[in-house]
Each structure stands twice: as C-alpha cells, then as structure tokens.
Design an enzyme around this catalytic site. Structure first.
Site, PDB file in Angstrom:
ATOM      1  N   CYS A 272       0.636  -1.138   0.013  1.00 51.68           N
ATOM      2  CA  CYS A 272       0.157   0.106   0.003  1.00 51.68           C
ATOM      3  C   CYS A 272       0.941   1.188  -0.001  1.00 51.68           C
ATOM      4  CB  CYS A 272      -1.015   0.015   1.208  1.00 51.68           C
ATOM      5  SG  CYS A 272      -2.458   1.051   1.074  1.00 51.68           S
ATOM      6  N   HIS A 355      -3.861  -5.449   0.212  1.00 53.88           N
ATOM      7  CA  HIS A 355      -3.323  -5.962   1.646  1.00 53.88           C
ATOM      8  C   HIS A 355      -3.527  -7.323   1.526  1.00 53.88           C
ATOM      9  CE1 HIS A 355      -3.308  -2.120   4.066  1.00 53.88           C
ATOM     10  NE2 HIS A 355      -3.879  -1.695   2.982  1.00 53.88           N
ATOM     11  N   GLU A 357      -2.532  -9.424   3.826  1.00 52.66           N
ATOM     12  CA  GLU A 357      -3.027  -9.827   5.238  1.00 52.66           C
ATOM     13  C   GLU A 357      -4.462  -9.856   5.395  1.00 52.66           C
ATOM     14  OE1 GLU A 357      -4.163  -5.916   5.919  1.00 52.66           O
ATOM     15  OE2 GLU A 357      -2.247  -6.888   4.907  1.00 52.66           O
TER      16      GLU A 357
END
Length: 388
Positions: A272, A355, A357
């Site tokens: 990001c 992202h 995660e």
C-alpha cells in the site's frame, strides 16, 4: 435507540450538500476527507486501520455494530478515523466475542459518528464527483457555519499523515496469527531458521505483523523517520515497507530512506503506502484517484492468475513514470487497470498496492508473505555460500 432519545447530528460536504441524522459515538465536531468502504464485514478493522487517519468513512453496508467490538480485532491501539457514517447503528450487539458496543467504543475514543442518512446517495455523490472534505457535528447545526469549517480544512493531496500514526520508538513483534484463526497452516508448518525483518512503520496494521511472525520472522518495527544506516545496523534479512495514510509524495524522509536501502540490495517488500513509497524511490510518481479503492473484493492480477483482494488507498503509481528498464508491473487492478503491483528486474524487491494480510478480506494473496520469506532465505543462502 429510540429516536426520541437520539441526539441530532449534521453532516456537510465541501460542495455544500448537507444531511441531517442522529449521533452515535462521541459528541463534537470533526472534519476530514470523506471516503466510502464497500466491505460487508470488518468494520472494527477498518476503523482502527492507520491508513484511514484523517478520513471520515462512509460504510455502504447498511448497518454497523451488530457484533460489537473486541480487543483482538483492533489493527492498532485505537480508532484512527476522524468519523464514521452509516445508515443504521446497532446499539445492542450480539456476539460471543463482543466486549463493548461500537457506539460506546467510539465514544470512549472521542470519535463522532452519524447515522440515519441516505448512505447510498452519499456514496453515489462521492463516486461521481470524487472524494472531498466533509464535517460531522452535534454542536454546529447551521449548515453554512459547518461548511465554513469544512472549507477551511486542508485537502488530502500534499498531506503527510504518517507522522501522526508511526511508532515513536523501536519495538519487536513476535506474535503470530492465533492458531484459532490460522488459515494457511501448510505454509507455516516448516518454519525453518528465524529471519530478521525491519519494518518501516508508516502506519502498520497488526495483522501484517502477525503474518510475518507466522512465517517465523522476528520483526523489528522502527519509526518512519529512521535512517537507512540505523536500519542496516540490525543486519536484517529483509526490509518491509508498511501501509499508511496520506499523500505518499509528501513522505519525503521515507522515500529518501528507501532509496538508500535499495543500494544495500536486501530483499524488500512493500504494501500500500510502502508500495507507493518504493515507486517514488525508484523514480516513479503517484497521482490521486477520484474516490480510491476501499473494499474486500477488488480483483488484481496480470496473467492467468486473478486474486480477490482487500484494498484501501487514495493514490496510485503512474505507470508512465515507472522506469521500465528496472521495474516491471506485476499486478493491475482489474476494475480500472491501475498499477497494483511492481517488481524490480534486478533486485529482490517487490510491492503490491493491496493488503495480502486481508484483515478483513479474502486470503488469496497470503502467498506474497511466503514469497518474501523465500526471497530472504535465498539471499541468506547466497550470502553464506559467498563467504565460504
């Protein structure tokens, strides 16, 4: 909450559009950039994500608060948004993990919210005219007065908000994803030798740290203004550039540090804001998207493989500014064809705009952490062979 007991609230956009609703969370007045998130779950992770610093978030899902909040789902120590907007709010959560209602949680952290407005109309306005500043107030009920406050606030372009969310001191993170929630046990079954990763904190999420730790990384988190010399003193196996808020072009210290770190030829992975800062360090430029990408179902890919990803960003890399002799595009956002990932052609360096995660969101991209780990292991092995 019965409307007879609710406190009136006013919301005004920078173009003069106003909405009247009811207050939840804290009382007061806040101004920030108004953006929308299309996720159907994960409101606590969104509210506590440091990437939302400086923003008022409109949730397109029509009701918030059903599952309350709990400490385990926080992505940082506190909510990071300026304010929250929803169609309806549930004041009495029903979930075995809940420890507090969403409204009480926001009140505790002095974050105002407004509900009872037409969030579909508001989302369409932002989509058609772009993200803009807005204000929520329970104190100022005059539209012209609140609009004056909104117009006096700075816009997101040119803002360095990393200073507001980065850690103030170095700390070490060793906690992996809880075994109850571990979704990829095969990838973490044979951890191998512990690797040292220095994470440059532009506003890092806790679940990014957990994923790195799950792959047997010892993560040393350092402030955003840490010099390359200080970072390299830890003799890291790899360097991680985290997510974060604001305009990446304004984070000049982070860009200069990343430039210096590239010369060390260490494995490097950015997510990001880290992806955008890496782009700047390589000579590229960023531009502000009309309304950004914020949701859990953004398709990204390039050839054959498509990942459904969690995204949250206002800016993107300009593909025409990328130095093609050293950088290749590895992923595109398949909705609008903006750059979603890059890879260095000669160095063990890569980054993605989304992202992996995925907290909240799908786990399609978790392999990127494994790829980072494998890159570090290969670099360590090559270094050991060279010494012999």
């Amino acid at each position: 909450m019965p409307l007879l007991d609710a406190t009136p609230a006013l919301f005004v956009l920078a173009d003069g559009t106003s909405y009247r609703g009811w207050s939840f969370g804290a009382m007061g007045t806040v101004v920030g950039e108004v953006v929308f998130n299309t996720g159907m779950t994960g409101y606590q992770e969104v509210l506590t994500d440091p990437s939302y610093c400086g923003q008022i978030v409109v949730f397109t899902y029509p009701e918030l608060g059903n599952t309350g909040v709990n400490q385990e789902d926080e992505e940082s120590q506190q909510p990071q948004v300026r304010g929250a907007i929803t169609r309806n709010i549930c004041m009495r959560p029903s979930n075995w993990r809940s420890t507090q209602s969403l409204s009480d949680y926001l009140k505790q952290h002095q974050i105002p919210g407004i509900y009872g407005i037409d969030t579909r109309a508001l989302t369409r306005k932002i989509r058609n005219f772009g993200a803009m500043n807005g204000g929520i107030s329970t104190e100022i009920m005059d539209e012209a007065e609140l609009l004056e406050r909104v117009l006096a606030a700075p816009t997101m372009k040119g803002l360095n908000l990393v200073r507001e969310v980065t850690t103030q001191k170095v700390y070490e993170w060793l906690e992996p994803t809880d075994s109850v929630w571990e979704f990829n046990p095969d990838a973490t079954a044979n951890p191998g030798e512990t690797l040292t990763v220095v994470a440059l904190d532009f506003g890092i999420k806790r679940n990014i740290l957990r994923r790195l730790a799950s792959y047997n990384c010892r993560v040393i988190v350092v402030p955003a203004d840490t010099s390359a010399e200080e970072i390299l003193k830890y003799n890291p196996d790899g360097i991680f550039l985290s997510n974060g808020p604001g305009d990446p072009a304004a984070v000049t210290e982070g860009i200069e540090t990343t430039k210096a770190l590239l010369s060390a030829q260490k494995p490097m992975f950015g997510i990001c804001m880290g992806h955008q800062i890496l782009g700047h360090a390589l000579g590229a430029e960023t531009f502000k998207l009309k309304f950004g990408h914020r949701g859990l179902n953004q398709p990204a890919g390039l050839q054959r493989r498509v990942e459904i990803t969690s995204q949250n960003h206002s800016f993107a890399l300009d593909p025409d500014s990328l130095p093609q002799q050293v950088v290749e595009i590895s992923h595109l956002n398949l909705n609008d064809r903006t750059v979603a990932g890059v890879r260095h052609k000669n160095l063990p360096v890569f980054s993605v705009q989304y992202h992996p995660e995925a907290s909240p969101g799908p786990h399609d991209a978790d392999y990127l952490f494994e790829e980072f780990v494998q890159t570090m292991r290969s670099a360590r092995q090559a270094e050991t062979t060279e010494v012999k």
